[in-house]
Design a protein around this motif. Structure first.
Motif, PDB file in Angstrom:
ATOM      1  N   THR A  86       0.851  -1.199   0.000  1.00 10.72           N
ATOM      2  CA  THR A  86       0.000   0.000   0.000  1.00 10.72           C
ATOM      3  C   THR A  86       0.880   1.239   0.000  1.00 10.72           C
ATOM      4  O   THR A  86       2.007   1.212   0.517  1.00 10.72           O
ATOM      5  CB  THR A  86      -0.925   0.032   1.233  1.00 10.72           C
ATOM      6  N   PRO A  87       0.387   2.340  -0.546  1.00 18.86           N
ATOM      7  CA  PRO A  87       1.212   3.557  -0.645  1.00 18.86           C
ATOM      8  C   PRO A  87       1.224   4.411   0.625  1.00 18.86           C
ATOM      9  O   PRO A  87       1.388   5.621   0.552  1.00 18.86           O
ATOM     10  CB  PRO A  87       0.566   4.310  -1.810  1.00 18.86           C
ATOM     11  N   ASP A  88       1.067   3.793   1.784  1.00 20.42           N
ATOM     12  CA  ASP A  88       1.173   4.535   3.046  1.00 20.42           C
ATOM     13  C   ASP A  88       2.257   3.925   3.923  1.00 20.42           C
ATOM     14  O   ASP A  88       2.227   4.049   5.137  1.00 20.42           O
ATOM     15  CB  ASP A  88      -0.169   4.543   3.786  1.00 20.42           C
ATOM     16  N   PHE A  89       3.236   3.289   3.298  1.00 19.75           N
ATOM     17  CA  PHE A  89       4.236   2.565   4.074  1.00 19.75           C
ATOM     18  C   PHE A  89       5.325   3.482   4.610  1.00 19.75           C
ATOM     19  O   PHE A  89       5.587   4.571   4.092  1.00 19.75           O
ATOM     20  CB  PHE A  89       4.867   1.441   3.227  1.00 19.75           C
ATOM     21  N   SER A  90       5.951   3.011   5.663  1.00 15.70           N
ATOM     22  CA  SER A  90       7.169   3.615   6.191  1.00 15.70           C
ATOM     23  C   SER A  90       8.156   2.486   6.437  1.00 15.70           C
ATOM     24  O   SER A  90       7.778   1.306   6.501  1.00 15.70           O
ATOM     25  CB  SER A  90       6.898   4.392   7.482  1.00 15.70           C
ATOM     26  N   TYR A  91       9.429   2.831   6.594  1.00 15.23           N
ATOM     27  CA  TYR A  91      10.440   1.787   6.758  1.00 15.23           C
ATOM     28  C   TYR A  91      11.575   2.287   7.636  1.00 15.23           C
ATOM     29  O   TYR A  91      11.833   3.488   7.757  1.00 15.23           O
ATOM     30  CB  TYR A  91      10.992   1.346   5.393  1.00 15.23           C
ATOM     31  N   THR A  92      12.253   1.335   8.252  1.00  9.32           N
ATOM     32  CA  THR A  92      13.464   1.605   9.017  1.00  9.32           C
ATOM     33  C   THR A  92      14.468   0.498   8.726  1.00  9.32           C
ATOM     34  O   THR A  92      14.130  -0.691   8.799  1.00  9.32           O
ATOM     35  CB  THR A  92      13.182   1.640  10.530  1.00  9.32           C
ATOM     36  N   VAL A  93      15.678   0.894   8.377  1.00  8.59           N
ATOM     37  CA  VAL A  93      16.779  -0.052   8.202  1.00  8.59           C
ATOM     38  C   VAL A  93      17.778   0.217   9.316  1.00  8.59           C
ATOM     39  O   VAL A  93      18.130   1.376   9.583  1.00  8.59           O
ATOM     40  CB  VAL A  93      17.445   0.097   6.822  1.00  8.59           C
ATOM     41  N   ALA A  94      18.221  -0.846   9.989  1.00 11.42           N
ATOM     42  CA  ALA A  94      19.087  -0.675  11.149  1.00 11.42           C
ATOM     43  C   ALA A  94      20.106  -1.799  11.231  1.00 11.42           C
ATOM     44  O   ALA A  94      20.030  -2.793  10.515  1.00 11.42           O
ATOM     45  CB  ALA A  94      18.244  -0.635  12.425  1.00 11.42           C
ATOM     46  N   GLN A  95      21.062  -1.607  12.136  1.00 11.24           N
ATOM     47  CA  GLN A  95      22.019  -2.647  12.465  1.00 11.24           C
ATOM     48  C   GLN A  95      22.117  -2.729  13.977  1.00 11.24           C
ATOM     49  O   GLN A  95      21.789  -1.776  14.696  1.00 11.24           O
ATOM     50  CB  GLN A  95      23.395  -2.364  11.867  1.00 11.24           C
ATOM     51  N   ALA A  96      22.547  -3.887  14.485  1.00  9.98           N
ATOM     52  CA  ALA A  96      22.644  -4.055  15.931  1.00  9.98           C
ATOM     53  C   ALA A  96      23.766  -5.013  16.275  1.00  9.98           C
ATOM     54  O   ALA A  96      24.052  -5.958  15.538  1.00  9.98           O
ATOM     55  CB  ALA A  96      21.326  -4.559  16.497  1.00  9.98           C
ATOM     56  N   SER A  97      24.386  -4.754  17.423  1.00 11.28           N
ATOM     57  CA  SER A  97      25.401  -5.650  17.984  1.00 11.28           C
ATOM     58  C   SER A  97      24.824  -6.307  19.227  1.00 11.28           C
ATOM     59  O   SER A  97      24.267  -5.626  20.110  1.00 11.28           O
ATOM     60  CB  SER A  97      26.667  -4.869  18.350  1.00 11.28           C
ATOM     61  N   LEU A  98      24.954  -7.628  19.302  1.00 11.30           N
ATOM     62  CA  LEU A  98      24.415  -8.381  20.434  1.00 11.30           C
ATOM     63  C   LEU A  98      25.377  -8.434  21.611  1.00 11.30           C
ATOM     64  O   LEU A  98      25.021  -8.950  22.679  1.00 11.30           O
ATOM     65  CB  LEU A  98      24.073  -9.809  19.993  1.00 11.30           C
ATOM     66  N   ASP A  99      26.580  -7.915  21.442  1.00 14.29           N
ATOM     67  CA  ASP A  99      27.617  -8.020  22.464  1.00 14.29           C
ATOM     68  C   ASP A  99      27.412  -6.949  23.536  1.00 14.29           C
ATOM     69  O   ASP A  99      28.188  -5.991  23.654  1.00 14.29           O
ATOM     70  CB  ASP A  99      28.994  -7.898  21.824  1.00 14.29           C
ATOM     71  N   VAL A 100      26.347  -7.118  24.316  1.00 15.09           N
ATOM     72  CA  VAL A 100      25.991  -6.167  25.369  1.00 15.09           C
ATOM     73  C   VAL A 100      25.788  -6.938  26.664  1.00 15.09           C
ATOM     74  O   VAL A 100      25.126  -7.978  26.683  1.00 15.09           O
ATOM     75  CB  VAL A 100      24.703  -5.395  25.003  1.00 15.09           C
ATOM     76  N   CYS A 101      26.368  -6.437  27.756  1.00 17.02           N
ATOM     77  CA  CYS A 101      26.184  -7.090  29.058  1.00 17.02           C
ATOM     78  C   CYS A 101      25.121  -6.339  29.856  1.00 17.02           C
ATOM     79  O   CYS A 101      25.063  -5.112  29.829  1.00 17.02           O
ATOM     80  CB  CYS A 101      27.499  -7.156  29.827  1.00 17.02           C
ATOM     81  N   THR A 102      24.289  -7.096  30.560  1.00 16.42           N
ATOM     82  CA  THR A 102      23.194  -6.483  31.315  1.00 16.42           C
ATOM     83  C   THR A 102      23.701  -5.670  32.497  1.00 16.42           C
ATOM     84  O   THR A 102      23.163  -4.615  32.814  1.00 16.42           O
ATOM     85  CB  THR A 102      22.209  -7.555  31.801  1.00 16.42           C
ATOM     86  N   THR A 103      24.736  -6.158  33.173  1.00 18.90           N
ATOM     87  CA  THR A 103      25.369  -5.392  34.246  1.00 18.90           C
ATOM     88  C   THR A 103      26.865  -5.317  33.969  1.00 18.90           C
ATOM     89  O   THR A 103      27.465  -6.290  33.507  1.00 18.90           O
ATOM     90  CB  THR A 103      25.134  -6.029  35.631  1.00 18.90           C
TER      91      THR A 103
END
Length: 545
Positions: free
Chosen positions: A319-336
């Protein structure tokens, strides 16, 4: 006069919170009646210190980091959204603030830990800025500050289509600060000829009856470069990285997240005819990562209540009402992560802001340390590896703090010795915030506040008040402003650090102020401030006598 500090009232407000602020009879509804004896209480001091986790949201302009002081709408979604309440214990569907700042709290009956994190999504809308959304995961109780970077709305970007066998491809060059650069990624849009003959124009007619008719029109066009024009509205590419939440194999986790590009459909013109419907056709978005190493996660992504989901490197828009986001992410994250201890030879509350950068100087996240000396903080949701913590020089009472190099954000203990600026002295404030229409009730706020010299251009000095008491640093012989953000308005009280030869308070300010000399030699200010807002109404105590 019967003067009662309401330790029982902590339990009372918790009961209100658990019961959804449901009436429990006159003794609970009317806080000016003693629960045990039924007698009238002439001054009831309500202490909010039972709220164990408080959250301060600051809305900043991503371009210059200035605070946004336009009307903003803020709301929450996700697993724990209903556990976010104001200091009256109420959960609102949305909050409006023109101050660029909002302080809320969490139901104290909700346990928070690394094994039971608190997850929610925060949404912000401000006129002139892109709609903002972020997933937040809290691993521990305490005081949290979130700087939400809002980007101004961007201009439109028009792409022209190039024939590629049975499709038309729309590609544009990556630009940063007006200069064309080689991007680490590429986003293209593709329309097959079979899809294109499905499209409907503004008159309700199909553009072409067949692929052959489309090919003929394109072949005979005098301006092939502009035969197809796809306009992407509000295209944005210059995002900073930050900590966000993604769903990976059904499990939510904090990641180092960076939006690479976002936008929405603006218009599509083919052979000078405006497309208004795709009918049974559509447009395909294609994203490609061009550099190495490849990030852990990359591609189109959607936000679902409190976390992002990566959907792949291509996306179909029907449909012609779309929006989009392209991203990247790193999983190397520590909670504490690493522990940072702040110590000083003064008694003072503090609020210290800092920015964290990796070894290449790339911004990772901002953080805030709020408490009173000495206090130790464990970093939360940080990427592993070496980094530099840069402390902002925005608190005039403290000597600037040197940058701290951390060998690994996920481990280690570091101590920061904070020195007061010459000319500042130690004081203590005891605040009683009184309902304007009911002087029998006073609040002893547990709240983040700010102080500075009245009518000065100094930075506001962050403080952390608990039970209406806070230790502060101030210059002698000045009139200071103390302000707290209740709901959507600042409540401001003045006090003076000027005394006569006998140590008596001599200046009249907008609040009732008395002073006492503490055993340790510091001066204590006892301030009674009548709120401009009717906090009794906010708490549901309207017309109580």
């Amino acid at each position: 006069m019967k003067n009662k500090v309401s330790h029982f009232y902590k339990i009372l407000l918790s009961t209100f919170l658990l019961a959804g602020i449901i009436s429990c009879g006159e003794m609970l509804d009317n806080p000016t009646i003693d629960k045990d004896t039924g007698e009238d209480i002439n001054l009831l001091i309500v202490d909010f210190n039972f709220f164990t986790t408080r959250m301060n949201f600051k809305l900043l302009d991503a371009d210059d980091n200035s605070q946004i002081t336009k009307s903003a709408k803020i709301w929450f979604t996700g697993d724990n959204a209903n556990d976010i309440v104001n200091f009256a214990g109420e959960k609102n569907s949305e909050y409006i603030t023109p101050q660029g700042e909002l302080e809320l709290t969490i139901d104290p009956n909700v346990a928070i830990s690394t094994t039971s994190p608190f997850n929610y999504g925060v949404h912000v809308e401000v006129d002139g800025y892109e709609a903002f959304v972020q997933g937040i995961e809290i691993q521990s109780e305490g005081k949290k500050t979130y700087e939400l970077q809002l980007s101004k709305t961007s201009s439109d970007d028009t792409l022209t289509g190039t024939e590629d066998d049975d499709s038309f491809i729309f590609t544009y060059l990556f630009q940063k600060s007006g200069h064309i650069e080689e991007a680490p990624y590429k986003v293209q849009f593709s329309i097959t000829k079979a899809d294109m003959i499905q499209f409907i124009d503004e008159s309700g007619n199909e553009l072409f009856s067949s692929v052959a008719e489309l090919d003929s029109a394109y072949a005979n066009s005098d301006d092939k470069a502009n035969f197809l024009r796809l306009t992407i509205s509000n295209k944005k590419t210059d995002y900073s990285a930050g900590i966000d939440v993604v769903s990976v194999d059904g499990q939510k986790q904090s990641v180092l997240f960076k939006k690479l590009e976002s936008g929405s459909f603006g218009s599509l013109v083919i052979d000078d005819r405006l497309v208004t419907s795709f009918q049974n056709g559509g447009i395909t978005g294609i994203s490609s990562y061009l550099n190495t190493p490849h990030p852990d996660l990359f591609g189109f992504t959607d936000f679902n209540t409190d976390s992002w989901t990566f959907t792949g490197t291509s996306s179909w828009f029907s449909t012609p009402d779309f929006s989009y986001t392209v991203a990247q992410a790193s999983l190397d994250v520590c909670t504490t992560g690493a522990e940072i201890k702040f110590a000083s030879n003064v008694q003072s509350s503090f609020s210290i802001d800092a920015d964290i950068y990796d070894t290449e100087g790339t911004f990772l996240k901002s953080t805030n340390f709020k408490g009173k000396f000495p206090e130790t903080f464990a970093l939360e949701n940080v990427p592993s590896g070496a980094a530099t913590i840069v402390f902002r020089d925005n608190n005039p009472a403290f000597v600037p703090i040197s940058d701290l190099f951390v060998t690994d954000l996920c481990s280690g203990t570091y101590e920061i010795d904070v020195e007061k600026t010459d000319g500042y002295e130690e004081y203590q404030i005891v605040l009683k915030a009184i309902c304007p229409d009911n002087p029998s009730i006073a609040f002893a706020p547990t709240y983040g506040g700010q102080v500075r010299i009245k009518d000065s251009d100094d930075e506001w000095q962050g403080i952390d008040m608990e039970g209406g008491i806070v230790d502060v640093l101030a210059k002698p012989g000045e009139v200071y402003q103390l302000r707290l953000l209740w709901e959507d308005e600042w409540e401001t009280s003045d006090f003076s650090t000027e005394f006569d030869a006998y140590g008596n308070y001599i200046n009249k300010t907008n609040s009732k102020v008395e002073t006492e000399l503490l055993e340790d030699g510091r001066t204590q200010f006892i301030i009674e401030h009548e709120f401009e807002q009717n906090i009794c109404d906010d708490m549901g105590w309207k017309n109580l006598k």
